[in-house]
Design an enzyme around this catalytic site. Structure first.
Site, PDB file in Angstrom:
ATOM      1  CD  GLU A   1      -1.613  -2.310   1.768  1.00 32.16           C
ATOM      2  OE1 GLU A   1      -2.643  -3.269   1.914  1.00 32.16           O
ATOM      3  OE2 GLU A   1      -0.465  -2.609   2.005  1.00 32.16           O
TER       4      GLU A   1
ATOM      5  CD  GLN B   1      -7.507  -7.346   7.804  1.00 31.47           C
ATOM      6  OE1 GLN B   1      -8.380  -6.805   7.026  1.00 31.47           O
ATOM      7  NE2 GLN B   1      -6.305  -7.718   7.667  1.00 31.47           N
TER       8      GLN B   1
ATOM      9  CG  MET C   1      22.332  13.088   3.819  1.00 31.96           C
ATOM     10  SD  MET C   1      23.837  13.902   2.965  1.00 31.96           S
ATOM     11  CE  MET C   1      22.624  14.347   1.494  1.00 31.96           C
TER      12      MET C   1
END
Length: 586
Positions: free
Chosen positions: A74, A137, A496
Site C-alpha cells: 500500500e 482489522q 547521506m
C-alpha cells in the site's frame, strides 16, 4: 491544449451516457462509489484489495473504463498515486482496505501532505456498528490521518457518498493542494440508495474559500519595492510548479531582469539553462545561490515556505533583505521568516497581475557580481579515470535526455546530486519527497508518473538503500509493462547518513554499510522479468544508459557502482548560516 481523438471522444460519450443511465436509480454504495469516481474523471487507481472493500473490487471487475493497478504494498500505491499527481497536477487516487491497509498507506499520505500533493486515498473500514469494538482489522483511520491530511471524511450515510467524493476531489486540488482521506465502512458499501451525481454541483464548505486573486494595492506596492532596489532575488518554491506558473515566472524574471533561485521542490519551474538561473539554494544549494540570498537587498518569495533546509541558521538568513512573500496559503506567510509585504493568492494569478507593472530593474552590476561568483565557485567534483563518480551518473543522464526527462528520486546523497547536476528545462519533471524525506519514494512515484505521462521518458534515480524499501514494485512494473528506467547510484552505504557520520561523528560508521547485505540487483531485477545491467566503468555506464533508453516495453534497472565515500558538496552544516558553506572535504 488537449487534443481528444475521435476514439477517445466516443469513449467519453459512452461513459457519460452510461453514467446518465444510472441517475436516480437505486444502487449499492460500492456502485455509487465507482460511478462517482468516473464522474470525477478518474482513469487510474492504485490499490490493494482486502475484505471490507471486496464489494468495490467486484464493481471494478465490471468497470473496464477504470484502470486499476495492483501494487505490491500500500505504501507503493500511495507513492505511485503521488507521482501521478505531481506529473499531471490532477489528484492521484489510491484504494486500500481497513486496518493495516490504511496504516501501510500513512507514509505516502504524509509525504503528499508535506509537499502539497493532491491525493485522494480511499480506505476501507469495518462496519459502523462494529467501530470502536476492536473488530478484526479495525484502525482509527480518521484519528491517525487527520494530522497529515487537508481533510478526512467518514461516510456515515450512503446517500451522502457522491457529495463526499466530490468534496474530496475539490479539497485535494484547490487552494494549497494536499491529500484527503475518505474512510468507507463496509456496511455503507453494501447499503442501497438512489444515485444522484454530485459532479456538477457547487461545492460549499464552510470556512474553505481559498483566496486566488492577490490584493491589488499589495501588488502595486510590490512593484514599487522591486524597482527601488539594486540586488533583488526571486526565490521560487514548489508553489510555482503546483500553480503551473512557469511561463509567468520566466516572463517576470526576464522583464524585471532578476536572477532566480529555486527550492528543491521548485526545480523545473524556471529553466536551469537560463542565464538568470542560480540553481537550487539551501543546505546543498549552489554557492552563488546561497551568497545571492545573503547579499540580496530584496527577496521575492514565490510559493515557498522558508523551510529550515533553505534558511540555514534562521537568525542570519538574508540579513540585508526586505521580503515580499507570495503564497496561496496564508498560514505559510510569516510562519518561519517575517514578510515585509505579504500577498495572499495563487502565484500564477499574482504574477499575471504583477507583470504589467514591471520594467527592467537596475540590476546590471548585481548580475555581473553573480556571474563572477558562478565562475569562481561552480559546482565541481574531482573526476577519476578509475571509478565512476555519482555526479557523473546524473550528468550523463542529463546530457542523454537533454534535460527533458521526468526524474523521480529517493532521499539522500543521490537526491542532492540529481538536484544539482540535472539541468531541468520543463515543469513537473522533478518528483522528490522534500518535506518528509521519504526513502523508497522514487521508484513507485516514477511508475505513477509513467502511467500518467506514457510519452515521456521517466527515470528513477535511487540509492541502493532506498530502492530496497519498495523494490517489490518491480513486480507491478513488469506485470503492467510500465517501462520506467531505474538507475541505482550504488555506493554500498546509506550515503547521506554515512557522510554525516564521517564529518560530525569522527568517521564512526555505525550501521550504514549496505554492500555486504544487498542483493545482486541485476539478478534481483531479472527474477521479476525486468531488464537489468551493471556498470562498474565509465564505458559500461554509458553503454548501459544507451541500451536502457531503447527499452520501451519493460522496466530497466541499471546498477551503477560508484565511488563509495564520495561526499555531497556544497554543504551548509547543521546550525550554520548559508554563507558558511563547505565546498569540499576539509
Amino acid at each position: 491544449m488537449v487534443v481528444v481523438t475521435a476514439r477517445e471522444k466516443t469513449k467519453q460519450e459512452a461513459v457519460s451516457k452510461n453514467g446518465a443511465s444510472f441517475h436516480g436509480k437505486t444502487l449499492t454504495g460500492a456502485q455509487i462509489f465507482v460511478r462517482s469516481l468516473i464522474d470525477e474523471g478518474v482513469d487510474t487507481i492504485f490499490g490493494y484489495p482486502g475484505g471490507v472493500v471486496l464489494s468495490i473490487y467486484d464493481e471494478l471487475y465490471k468497470t473496464p473504463e477504470l484502470k486499476h493497478i495492483l501494487v505490491r504494498h500500500e505504501q507503493g500505491g500511495a507513492h505511485a498515486a503521488d507521482g501521478y499527481a505531481r506529473a499531471t497536477g490532477k489528484p492521484g487516487v489510491a484504494l486500500v482496505t481497513s486496518g493495516p491497509g490504511a496504516t501501510n498507506a500513512v507514509t505516502g499520505i504524509a509525504t503528499a501532505y508535506m509537499d502539497s500533493v493532491p491525493l485522494v486515498v480511499f480506505t476501507g473500514q469495518v462496519p459502523t456498528f462494529l467501530m470502536g469494538n476492536d473488530a478484526f482489522q479495525e484502525a482509527d483511520t480518521m484519528g491517525i490521518t487527520q494530522p497529515i491530511t487537508k481533510h478526512s471524511f467518514l461516510v456515515k450515510n450512503v446517500e451522502e457518498l457522491p457529495e463526499i467524493v466530490h468534496k474530496a476531489f475539490h479539497i485535494a486540488a484547490t487552494g494549497r493542494p494536499g491529500p484527503v482521506v475518505v474512510d468507507l465502512p463496509k456496511d455503507m458499501l453494501i447499503s442501497h440508495a438512489p444515485y444522484y451525481p454530485a459532479k456538477n454541483r457547487d461545492v460549499e464548505i464552510r470556512g474553505y474559500k481559498p483566496i486566488v486573486k492577490g490584493n491589488p494595492r499589495q501588488i502595486k506596492k510590490a512593484a514599487e519595492m522591486i524597482h527601488a532596489v539594486k540586488r533583488p532575488v526571486i526565490y521560487s518554491g514548489g508553489g510555482a510548479v503546483i500553480a503551473d506558473a512557469q511561463a509567468e515566472l520566466t516572463a517576470f524574471a526576464h522583464r524585471a531582469n532578476i536572477p532566480v533561485t529555486t527550492t528543491l521542490q521548485g526545480l523545473g519551474a524556471f529553466p536551469e539553462t537560463d542565464s538568470l538561473s542560480l540553481g537550487m539554494l539551501g543546505m546543498h544549494g549552489t554557492w552563488y545561490a546561497n551568497m545571492s540570498i545573503q547579499e540580496a537587498d530584496l527577496i521575492i518569495a514565490i510559493g515557498a515556505r522558508f523551510d529550515d533546509r533553505v534558511t540555514g541558521r534562521m537568525a542570519d538568513f538574508a540579513p540585508k533583505a526586505t521580503i515580499i512573500h507570495i503564497d496561496i496559503d496564508p498560514t505559510c506567510i510569516g510562519k518561519n521568516v517575517a514578510a515585509d509585504l505579504p500577498i495572499v493568492g495563487d502565484v500564477k494569478e499574482v504574477l499575471n497581475d504583477l507583470l504589467p507593472l514591471m520594467t527592467p530593474c537596475d540590476t546590471g552590476a548585481w548580475l555581473k557580481m553573480i556571474d563572477k561568483w558562478k565562475k569562481e565557485h561552480p559546482l565541481r567534483f574531482k573526476k577519476s579515470p578509475d571509478v565512476i563518480k555519482p555526479q557523473e551518473v546524473v550528468l550523463a543522464l542529463s546530457e542523454l535526455t537533454k534535460g527533458e526527462a521526468l526524474i523521480a528520486v529517493d532521499v539522500g546523497q543521490h537526491q542532492m546530486w540529481a538536484a544539482q547536476y540535472y539541468k531541468f528545462t520543463q515543469p513537473r519533471s522533478w518528483l522528490s519527497s522534500g518535506g518528509l524525506g521519504t526513502m523508497g519514494y522514487g521508484f513507485p512515484a516514477a511508475m505513477g508518473a509513467k502511467l500518467a505521462c506514457p510519452d515521456r521518458t521517466v527515470i528513477a534515480i535511487v540509492g541502493d538503500g532506498g530502492f530496497q524499501m519498495t523494490a517489490m514494485e518491480l513486480a507491478t512494473a513488469v506485470n503492467y509493462k510500465i517501462p520506467v528506467k531505474i538507475v541505482i547510484v550504488n555506493n554500498g552505504y546509506l550515503g547521506m547518513v554515512r557522510q554525516w557520520q564521517q564529518l560530525f561523528f569522527g568517521h564512526r560508521y555505525s550501521h550504514v554499510e549496505m554492500a555486504g547485505s544487498s542483493p545482486d540487483f541485476v539478478k534481483f531485477a531479472e527474477s521479476f522479468g525486468a531488464v537489468a545491467y551493471r556498470a562498474t566503468t565509465h564505458r559500461e555506464m554509458h553503454s548501459a544508459f544507451e541500451k536502457m533508453m531503447t527499452e520501451n516495453e519493460l522496466p530497466v534497472v541499471v546498477d551503477v557502482r560508484v565511488n563509495k565515500e564520495e561526499n555531497c558538496y556544497p554543504m551548509v552544516p547543521a546550525g550554520a548560516a548559508l554563507h558558511e558553506m563547505v565546498e569540499e572535504d576539509q
